[in-house]
Design a protein around this motif. Sequence first.
Motif, PDB file in Angstrom:
ATOM      1  N   ILE A   9       1.231  -1.155  -0.363  1.00  0.00           N
ATOM      2  CA  ILE A   9       0.151   0.265  -0.075  1.00  0.00           C
ATOM      3  C   ILE A   9       1.273   1.351  -0.041  1.00  0.00           C
ATOM      4  CG2 ILE A   9      -2.321   1.015   1.283  1.00  0.00           C
ATOM      5  CD1 ILE A   9      -2.287  -1.957   0.733  1.00  0.00           C
ATOM      6  N   GLY A  16      -5.096   4.670   2.732  1.00  0.00           N
ATOM      7  CA  GLY A  16      -4.053   3.937   3.101  1.00  0.00           C
ATOM      8  C   GLY A  16      -3.768   3.137   4.193  1.00  0.00           C
ATOM      9  N   ALA A  20      -4.824  -1.141   4.386  1.00  0.00           N
ATOM     10  CA  ALA A  20      -3.814  -2.506   4.499  1.00  0.00           C
ATOM     11  C   ALA A  20      -4.466  -3.546   5.814  1.00  0.00           C
ATOM     12  CB  ALA A  20      -2.363  -1.319   5.654  1.00  0.00           C
ATOM     13  N   SER A  30       0.955  -7.097   4.335  1.00  0.00           N
ATOM     14  CA  SER A  30       1.066  -6.022   3.362  1.00  0.00           C
ATOM     15  C   SER A  30       2.322  -5.099   3.755  1.00  0.00           C
ATOM     16  CB  SER A  30      -0.033  -5.196   3.525  1.00  0.00           C
ATOM     17  OG  SER A  30      -0.032  -4.557   4.652  1.00  0.00           O
ATOM     18  N   LEU A  32       3.361  -1.373   4.181  1.00  0.00           N
ATOM     19  CA  LEU A  32       2.213   0.506   4.261  1.00  0.00           C
ATOM     20  C   LEU A  32       3.772   1.139   3.806  1.00  0.00           C
ATOM     21  CD1 LEU A  32       0.186   1.561   5.049  1.00  0.00           C
ATOM     22  CD2 LEU A  32       0.468   1.451   6.750  1.00  0.00           C
ATOM     23  N   ILE A  83      -1.544  -1.228  -3.856  1.00  0.00           N
ATOM     24  CA  ILE A  83      -2.603  -0.192  -4.282  1.00  0.00           C
ATOM     25  C   ILE A  83      -1.718   1.302  -4.066  1.00  0.00           C
ATOM     26  CG2 ILE A  83      -4.830   0.555  -3.314  1.00  0.00           C
ATOM     27  CD1 ILE A  83      -5.132  -2.326  -3.224  1.00  0.00           C
ATOM     28  N   ASN A 113      -5.994   4.082  -5.724  1.00  0.00           N
ATOM     29  CA  ASN A 113      -7.424   4.551  -4.653  1.00  0.00           C
ATOM     30  C   ASN A 113      -7.941   5.856  -5.365  1.00  0.00           C
ATOM     31  OD1 ASN A 113      -8.972   3.467  -3.111  1.00  0.00           O
ATOM     32  ND2 ASN A 113      -8.528   5.312  -1.766  1.00  0.00           N
TER      33      ASN A 113
END
Length: 780
Positions: A9, A16, A20, A30, A32, A83, A113
């Motif tokens: 992410i 965000g 996650a 994930s 981050l 993402i 996003n």
Amino acid sequence: MTINDKVAILGAGVMGSQIAAHFANVGISSLLFDLDQNLAENGLRSLEKIKPAALYSPRYMKMITPCNYQNDLEKLSEVGWIIEGIVEKLDVKKEFYAKIVPYLKEDTIVSSNTSGLLHRDLCSGMPLEFQQRFLITHFFNPPRYMHLLEIIPGPYMTPEFLLYIQDLAENILGKGIVRAKDTPNFIANRIGIFGMMFTLKLAQDMHLTVEEVDKLTGPVIGHPRSASFRTADLVGLDTLAHVSQTSYEKVASDEKREIFEIPKVLQKMLQNNWLGAKTGSGFYLKEGQNILSLNLDTLEYTPQKRVRFDALRLAKKEWTLAGKIRAMAYSEDVAGKFCWELLSNLLIYAANRIPEISEDIVNIDNAMKWGYGWELGPFETWEALGLDKSLERMTAEGKIIPEWIINLYDSGHRSFYNRNKLPIHVYNVPGKKYKPIRENPKIIHLDILKNSGKCLKKNWNASLIDLGDGVALTEFHSIIQPQFNPLDGSSLDMISEALDMLTAQGYRALIIGHQGLHFSVGVNLALIIKYSEEKKWSKIEILSKTFQDITQKVRFSPLPVIAAPFNLCLGGGFELISVCSKRVASAELYCGLVETSIGLIPGAGGNLRLLLNLKKAMSPARPGSFPIVQKAFENIGFAKVSSSAKEAVFLGFLQKEDKIVLNPRHLIFHAKSEALKLAERYQPPTYEKELILPGEAGRLAIEMIIDSYVKNGSISAHDALIGKKLAYVLCGGEKAGPFHPVDEQYILDIERETFVRLCAEPLSQMRMEHMLKTGKPLRN
């Protein structure tokens, strides 16, 4: 592609970090990222404070690794899906895409996003290989709770990559997928923000107050309780203005473009930093214990006034949402005129967006239901109003009706959907005919099954439906409170009669579940209050005994019984699901025994069920009987409610072997699958004849703790009375002790006796009445 292992992410801000968190909820780790390590770690730590909780449990934070762009970009080679959620500036995003390309695996998928930038602009000038695996995935805030995921692929997107993302999002993340076109604000925000801005304009034009408008635009027309202005406060007025301004600037050909222009009242609020909940003042302001509302003319906060309209009175008499919508829109008072203007303009606006933002009706309806919490989408709402009456009035008022709506009507059609049988058919605008909706086979439509001859039995509050393959389902649909489904004699009778009928006819299994708003908030409280006021203690005793007997019948049924609980499952709701052979629960399950908050203790077996659940869960550690009773007392005494299905397992309301389903639309499918598995070699559980409980020693120990709470002012004397009655039951009454086991029926008997006695307490009656009137507990 191995997305199920790890994602990245980019951007550890509010969205965000929550995205996650939701991956962590489903077991996917994930990375981050943010500009520096401190920002990334702050984003991770923010998950501990955010409300509503983004994580099912704080323990899941360990699945999120904070990273920074300076030192950790090479870690992007470890992930299958990236993402991006960085600042909403086109040049910054494109520059960043170029920066990460060297670190991507050949099959890594990248999505943005973004909520306002266009796919074609984001991809412009990027290599073809990047465009083949790039799309927009617009999560709605908060991503754990909002079902909608808008997906916007580009013309070069590799089909296999797109299908993979859709499958993962629907089946693993539990999302409802809507394919949107590459247009400003996509589908949900384009229509939703139009609705909110038009509501503000209409409120000013008709001189309605903020609280009046929210009363008219909430549950009575199938919209969330936060309605219009409270929703704006929650979203943030700066966010509302930004999204609206995006539409105003980028949709020059929109026939209602002027509605998106920021009005003076909103401009002034932004200047004053009245941004809603985030700053403490918006359309509402909390001042002490009072909540004031903004006067839209003077911009002064004033006490709210009680809202009364004939339209609301008429709607209250209707049993169905469609009936309520018609009552509101066709009422002749000012409220009716407001609702008609709002709904008619909103429906025409939505119809004019085909094929601009979507090729079909279904995506628009689903986007508004899943992204804005509407019970009915725009075209379903139009069906509720009735095409005949609504089009006649629109025409008389000179409203411009979209040509395709006129064509549909002139062709003799009076609905957008045909739900008489499966598959559901929907009117296809370009083709000018009805076409079947292609749906995931995991979606089961109970309403259509009932309407197509699969309803085996029905009463006011429940139905028995044949699901096929020897499995039937008992569905709740309370005639009085359809949103909350309180349990009463008719719903319990349906379960009992279903077991007899299905066993006699050779069925394989029964499911208890439905597709309403909440599973059940427990036994019909109004009925208990009525009997208490009339001092008909024998009727309360019979009600408790009947519920206990039927739940025991479910527990020892020769057929497996699967419960499919979701959302609120309180009191009697838990007492019902806890006796089932297995539970297939929605991930969003808010379950608990909350009777102490209304001055009672569980009276339909809840004490026994929680003791048995905790005994099973804690038995590997061999803790003895007192720790089991202590945890049960804490859960019931403090009316604990799980914040998720995962926490329900921790609290003992679910068991470790129960199944948790992320996508609520797949719940009945999974329940049926589990029912068929259990039916192969099903054996009912063994009756508990020798339940070891601590008896008097345990009860005295708990009473000492209760007395200390009273002394330090933590609880009232009546709280203490309830707590001691609860301790009496959980510890096994007069008979139980370390060397004196008791059986299930004994616990049920002392529970029922105690429940009836507490119903006779005046302070408990006050608590029940207060809860029924206000929805809030009374401390007395």
